[in-house]
Design a protein around this motif. Structure first.
Motif, PDB file in Angstrom:
ATOM      1  N   ALA A   1       0.832  -1.203   0.000  1.00  0.00           N
ATOM      2  CA  ALA A   1       0.000   0.000   0.000  1.00  0.00           C
ATOM      3  C   ALA A   1       0.865   1.250   0.000  1.00  0.00           C
ATOM      4  O   ALA A   1       0.568   2.230  -0.693  1.00  0.00           O
TER       5      ALA A   1
ATOM      6  N   GLN B   1      -7.771  -5.394  -1.922  1.00  0.00           N
ATOM      7  CA  GLN B   1      -6.544  -4.668  -2.222  1.00  0.00           C
ATOM      8  C   GLN B   1      -6.056  -5.099  -3.598  1.00  0.00           C
ATOM      9  O   GLN B   1      -5.956  -6.285  -3.894  1.00  0.00           O
TER      10      GLN B   1
ATOM     11  N   TRP C   1      -6.424   0.566  -3.020  1.00  0.00           N
ATOM     12  CA  TRP C   1      -7.856   0.261  -3.106  1.00  0.00           C
ATOM     13  C   TRP C   1      -8.472   1.236  -4.091  1.00  0.00           C
ATOM     14  O   TRP C   1      -8.301   2.459  -3.964  1.00  0.00           O
TER      15      TRP C   1
ATOM     16  N   THR D   1      -7.252   4.745  -0.166  1.00  0.00           N
ATOM     17  CA  THR D   1      -6.332   3.719   0.340  1.00  0.00           C
ATOM     18  C   THR D   1      -5.930   4.016   1.776  1.00  0.00           C
ATOM     19  O   THR D   1      -5.937   3.123   2.638  1.00  0.00           O
TER      20      THR D   1
END
Length: 289
Positions: free
Chosen positions: A12, A248, A254, A274
Motif C-alpha cells: 500500500a 486490495q 484500493w 487507500t
C-alpha cells in the motif's frame, strides 16, 4: 480472523508513492510510518483559501480553486484521522461556513460558483441553494466529536435535527451523513430515538454483498471505525473486513467504485481511499502488529 500482512501494508505504501497526491503520501507516513503530523498539516494548508475554506481539488471531483462546503468535510476527516482538531484551520473553516450558510442553518451541497470551474457532473445546484445534510451533518458530527465550540455549530445542529426528523426515506450519501451525526451528537436520547426510527431506512441504503460491483455503499462506509450505534452485527462487519483485505489491488491500493469522470481523479481518489481503508482495518484490529 484475517489481518492485512506487513507485506500488504508495504505494498500500500508503494502504491501511494507511485500514484497518490503528496497529502495522502504524508498521511500514510504519519499514520503508519515514521512521518510527522505537522508535514500533513502543512500540505493541507496549501488547499486552504484566505476565506478559511478549502478548494484546489482537495475534494477531487471539485477541480476549482475556490472554497466550497464539501472540501471542508474532506479537510475535517483528514484532521480527525490525525487527531488535529486543535489546529487553527478548524476555526477558520467554521468562519467560512458561516459566510455561506443558508437561511435554514445548513450549508448547501454546492455553491453556484461551481459552475465556473471543471467538476464532476453531479455537482449541480440551483441559484439560491438551501442547506443540505451533505455536508452539514458530517461536518457538525466531527465538530461535536472533538468538542469544538463555534457559533456555526448550534444552527447547523438545529438544521440537521430538523432535516433528520422530517426524513422518511434516505439516499446513501445522506444516510452516511445522518449516521455520523447520530453517532457523535451530544443529545444521546434524541439520537437513539431517531436511529431506532430510521434504522430500517438506513439499512435499505446499504449493500450487504461485499463483492457487489458498481457504485454500492457497504457497511464499512457507514461504520469506518467501531461506533456506539447498533447498526451491523459483528458477523456482517467481519465478512466485509475480510472482503476489504481481498479487494486490495495487485498494485497495493484500493480503487474507487464510483464514476471516474476524468483520468486524474482515479489516482487522487485512490490515494485518499487507500489511506482511509488502512485506517478502517487498523480501527477494527485487522492490521498485523
Amino acid at each position: 480472523m484475517r489481518s492485512l500482512t506487513e507485506d500488504a501494508l508495504a505494498a500500500a505504501g508503494r502504491y501511494l508513492w507511485l500514484n497518490a497526491r503528496l497529502i495522502d503520501r504524508l498521511r500514510f507516513e504519519a499514520l503508519f510510518g515514521d512521518g510527522c503530523r505537522e508535514r500533513v498539516l502543512q500540505a493541507l494548508r496549501a488547499y486552504r483559501n484566505p476565506d478559511g475554506g478549502f478548494g484546489h481539488a482537495l475534494e477531487p471531483d471539485l477541480r476549482g480553486a475556490g472554497s466550497q462546503p464539501e472540501p471542508v468535510e474532506v479537510a475535517f476527516w483528514i484532521l480527525d484521522g490525525l487527531d488535529a482538531f486543535d489546529d487553527p484551520m478548524v476555526t477558520g473553516a467554521c468562519d467560512y461556513l458561516m459566510s455561506v450558510t443558508a437561511e435554514d442553518g445548513g450549508v448547501p451541497f454546492v455553491l453556484p460558483s461551481v459552475r465556473q470551474t471543471p467538476r464532476a457532473p453531479w455537482w449541480e445546484t440551483p441559484d439560491d441553494p438551501p442547506g443540505s445534510l451533505v455536508p452539514t451533518a458530517s461536518i457538525a458530527a466531527l465538530l461535536h466529536k472533538h468538542g469544538i465550540d463555534h457559533p456555526w455549530l448550534a444552527p447547523a445542529t438545529a438544521f440537521t435535527w430538523s432535516a433528520i426528523e422530517e426524513t422518511v426515506e434516505l439516499q446513501p450519501y445522506h444516510t452516511r451523513a445522518v449516521v455520523h451525526f447520530l453517532e457523535h451528537v451530544p443529545d444521546r436520547d434524541r439520537a437513539d430515538h431517531q436511529f431506532a426510527r430510521l434504522r430500517e431506512a438506513i439499512l435499505a441504503t446499504v449493500c450487504l454483498d461485499p463483492y457487489a460491483p458498481g457504485d454500492a455503499h457497504f457497511p464499512l462506509d457507514f461504520a469506518p471505525v467501531p461506533g456506539r450505534l447498533p447498526l451491523f452485527e459483528a458477523e456482517t462487519l467481519d465478512r466485509h473486513l475480510d472482503a476489504l483485505i481481498d479487494q486490495q489491488s495487485p498494485d497495493g491500493g484500493w480503487a474507487p467504485n464510483f464514476l471516474m469522470w476524468t483520468p486524474l481523479v482515479a489516482h487522487e481518489w485512490g490515494g485518499f481511499l487507500t489511506v482511509g481503508r488502512l485506517e478502517t482495518l487498523r480501527a477494527y484490529g485487522r492490521l498485523t502488529s
